[in-house]
Design a protein around this motif. Structure first.
Motif, mmCIF file in Angstrom:
data_model
loop_
_atom_site.group_PDB
_atom_site.id
_atom_site.type_symbol
_atom_site.label_atom_id
_atom_site.label_comp_id
_atom_site.label_asym_id
_atom_site.label_seq_id
_atom_site.Cartn_x
_atom_site.Cartn_y
_atom_site.Cartn_z
ATOM 1 N N VAL A 35 0.846 -1.192 0.000
ATOM 2 C CA VAL A 35 0.000 0.000 0.000
ATOM 3 C C VAL A 35 0.881 1.242 0.000
ATOM 4 C CG1 VAL A 35 -1.724 1.329 1.276
ATOM 5 C CG2 VAL A 35 -1.899 -1.160 1.189
ATOM 6 N N LEU A 36 0.660 2.109 -0.955
ATOM 7 C CA LEU A 36 1.342 3.398 -1.032
ATOM 8 C C LEU A 36 0.317 4.488 -0.795
ATOM 9 C CD1 LEU A 36 3.456 2.811 -4.288
ATOM 10 C CD2 LEU A 36 4.061 2.224 -1.927
ATOM 11 N N GLU A 37 0.611 5.400 0.137
ATOM 12 C CA GLU A 37 -0.299 6.484 0.462
ATOM 13 C C GLU A 37 0.408 7.822 0.331
ATOM 14 O OE1 GLU A 37 -2.989 3.991 3.727
ATOM 15 O OE2 GLU A 37 -1.481 5.438 4.428
ATOM 16 N N HIS A 38 -0.232 8.766 -0.330
ATOM 17 C CA HIS A 38 0.337 10.101 -0.532
ATOM 18 C C HIS A 38 -0.695 11.154 -0.125
ATOM 19 C CE1 HIS A 38 3.654 8.340 -2.821
ATOM 20 N NE2 HIS A 38 2.760 7.644 -3.491
ATOM 21 N N GLY A 39 -0.211 12.315 0.253
ATOM 22 C CA GLY A 39 -1.103 13.421 0.580
ATOM 23 C C GLY A 39 -1.477 13.526 2.037
ATOM 24 N N GLY A 40 -0.875 12.714 2.897
ATOM 25 C CA GLY A 40 -1.157 12.796 4.323
ATOM 26 C C GLY A 40 -0.362 13.909 4.988
ATOM 27 N N GLU A 41 -0.822 14.381 6.134
ATOM 28 C CA GLU A 41 -0.156 15.482 6.834
ATOM 29 C C GLU A 41 1.265 15.109 7.252
ATOM 30 O OE1 GLU A 41 -2.603 16.658 10.060
ATOM 31 O OE2 GLU A 41 -4.258 17.365 8.784
ATOM 32 N N ALA A 42 1.496 13.825 7.559
ATOM 33 C CA ALA A 42 2.824 13.396 8.000
ATOM 34 C C ALA A 42 3.722 12.978 6.846
ATOM 35 C CB ALA A 42 2.690 12.247 9.000
ATOM 36 N N GLY A 43 3.207 13.030 5.625
ATOM 37 C CA GLY A 43 3.989 12.649 4.464
ATOM 38 C C GLY A 43 3.555 11.316 3.887
ATOM 39 N N SER A 44 4.280 10.886 2.852
ATOM 40 C CA SER A 44 3.938 9.636 2.165
ATOM 41 C C SER A 44 4.274 8.425 3.032
ATOM 42 C CB SER A 44 4.685 9.548 0.835
ATOM 43 O OG SER A 44 4.320 10.618 -0.013
ATOM 44 N N VAL A 45 3.507 7.345 2.815
ATOM 45 C CA VAL A 45 3.699 6.100 3.571
ATOM 46 C C VAL A 45 3.737 4.938 2.589
ATOM 47 C CG1 VAL A 45 2.733 4.547 5.301
ATOM 48 C CG2 VAL A 45 2.478 7.026 5.576
ATOM 49 N N GLN A 46 4.722 4.054 2.770
ATOM 50 C CA GLN A 46 4.797 2.804 2.007
ATOM 51 C C GLN A 46 4.797 1.666 3.027
ATOM 52 O OE1 GLN A 46 7.756 4.983 1.634
ATOM 53 N NE2 GLN A 46 6.431 6.269 0.393
ATOM 54 N N SER A 316 -8.199 2.680 7.593
ATOM 55 C CA SER A 316 -8.844 3.938 7.199
ATOM 56 C C SER A 316 -7.933 4.836 6.372
ATOM 57 C CB SER A 316 -9.307 4.699 8.445
ATOM 58 O OG SER A 316 -8.217 4.962 9.309
ATOM 59 N N GLY A 317 -6.625 4.547 6.301
ATOM 60 C CA GLY A 317 -5.724 5.297 5.444
ATOM 61 C C GLY A 317 -5.218 6.575 6.072
ATOM 62 N N SER A 318 -4.162 7.164 5.451
ATOM 63 C CA SER A 318 -3.557 8.382 5.980
ATOM 64 C C SER A 318 -3.446 9.499 4.954
ATOM 65 C CB SER A 318 -2.149 8.073 6.513
ATOM 66 O OG SER A 318 -1.280 7.688 5.460
ATOM 67 N N GLY A 319 -3.654 9.188 3.665
ATOM 68 C CA GLY A 319 -3.477 10.188 2.626
ATOM 69 C C GLY A 319 -4.679 10.335 1.728
ATOM 70 N N THR A 320 -4.566 11.239 0.776
ATOM 71 C CA THR A 320 -5.660 11.483 -0.168
ATOM 72 C C THR A 320 -5.490 10.695 -1.468
ATOM 73 O OG1 THR A 320 -4.489 13.455 -0.957
ATOM 74 C CG2 THR A 320 -6.165 13.767 0.755
ATOM 75 N N THR A 321 -4.358 10.003 -1.619
ATOM 76 C CA THR A 321 -4.128 9.127 -2.762
ATOM 77 C C THR A 321 -3.635 7.784 -2.262
ATOM 78 O OG1 THR A 321 -3.560 10.963 -4.234
ATOM 79 C CG2 THR A 321 -2.825 8.780 -4.899
#
Length: 331
Positions: A35-46, A316-321
């Motif tokens: 799972v790759l998440e981008h757009g979160g307040e803390a930055g991207s997450v892999q 629930s995810g951390s980013g908008t992408t």
């Protein structure tokens, strides 16, 4: 002596007959992916994640035929994280489902920790992603999945019509309305068409206010293409209203391949105008009847401070992408 032998033999035959009418099934889902998440307040997450397409679970389902068309079933279902081995649902042993059900010609009556009619409508009919992957409709729509201490009645299907009614006891001394849940759905299903109207109401801990959601869903199968439409009207405990609309499709491609897509619009009716839009695309490839590979992309555009996030079936995810790539095995 012969009489005792015959009695023992007869008892054994009766016992074998009873066993033949009972069954126990062990089942589950093992789902793991990147799972790759981008757009979160803390930055991207892999990360390596569990329950991306479908929440990982281990369940036990039992069935006993009581005669005259009456059947007793039970379901005990545990949620777990395949990447860590930890239990989900705050560590509850059977946090996904725990229920007893009596069913027959008059319908089905169940009691326990159960899925809500609203969630079942969203998952089974409205959402092409079946509330999983980055396209998960619960990123935006109400996320009340299951409720404790419920009694539920599902009617038989007659001329395409059926109904589902659920009551969740708040179990608060002095006031039965505290923490109470009331949910219901009415379904019409005939041939390729399914239409469902679902409603739910949740009282707060002091019984001074309640939230509610009403959703109308339509699904139609055009050969290898299934179209999905849904619209929900929401009101929170403060009286604020919003509307959620979904349009999507599922396409069965050659072999065991499926293309899925959806677009969701969240309209905030308050003066804050915290609108959001989600677009998502997914693909699944069946390796066998029980195992498939999946890939998905989802993006949410928030406006005026809205805080919706792209998640998965179990996160629930951390980013908008969000971008997903993984494998799911059903057993």
């Amino acid at each position: 002596m012969q009489k005792h032998v015959m009695s023992a033999f007869a008892l054994a035959v009766v016992s074998l007959g009873a066993q033949a009418q009972s069954s126990l099934t062990v089942y589950g889902v093992a789902d793991a992916g990147l799972v790759l998440e981008h757009g979160g307040e803390a930055g991207s997450v892999q990360k390596v994640s569990s329950g991306v397409g479908s929440s990982s679970r281990l369940g036990f389902k039992g069935r006993e035929d009581l005669g005259d068309g009456t059947v007793l079933t039970f379901v005990l279902e545990n949620g777990y994280s395949i990447d860590t081995g930890a239990a989900k649902q705050n560590g509850a042993l059977f946090g996904r489902q725990a229920l007893l059900c009596l069913s027959g010609a008059a319908g089905a009556l169940s009691i326990g920790h159960q899925y809500t009619p609203f969630y079942k409508t969203l998952n089974n009919v409205a959402d092409p992603f079946t509330t999983g992957l980055a396209g998960n409709a619960q990123n935006v729509f109400d996320d009340t999945t299951r409720v404790d201490n419920t009694v539920e009645y599902i009617t038989p299907r007659v001329a395409g019509f059926s109904a589902d009614v659920q009551y969740g006891f708040g179990e608060s001394a002095g006031d039965r309305a505290k923490n109470r849940y009331i949910g219901a759905s009415a379904t019409y299903e005939q041939g390729p068409l399914t239409v469902v109207l679902a409603h739910q109401q949740r009282d707060n801990a002091s019984a001074t206010a309640h939230s509610r959601n009403t959703m109308l869903v339509g699904r139609y199968k055009f050969g290898d293409i299934t179209g999905h439409l849904a619209h929900a009207r929401n009101r929170d405990v403060y009286g604020n209203e919003s509307h959620d609309s979904l349009a999507g499709f599922t396409v069965q491609l050659s072999g065991a391949n499926h293309l899925i897509a959806s677009y969701i619009d969240h309209h905030d009716s308050t003066t804050a105008q915290k609108h959001a839009r989600q677009a998502a695309l997914g693909f699944t490839h069946g390796l066998s009847r029980r195992t498939d590979l999946y890939a998905a992309y989802g993006h949410i555009r928030n406006s005026n401070g809205a805080l919706f996030r792209v998640g998965t079936a179990a996160d629930s995810g951390s980013g908008t992408t969000g971008i997903n790539l993984g494998v799911r095995h059903v057993f």
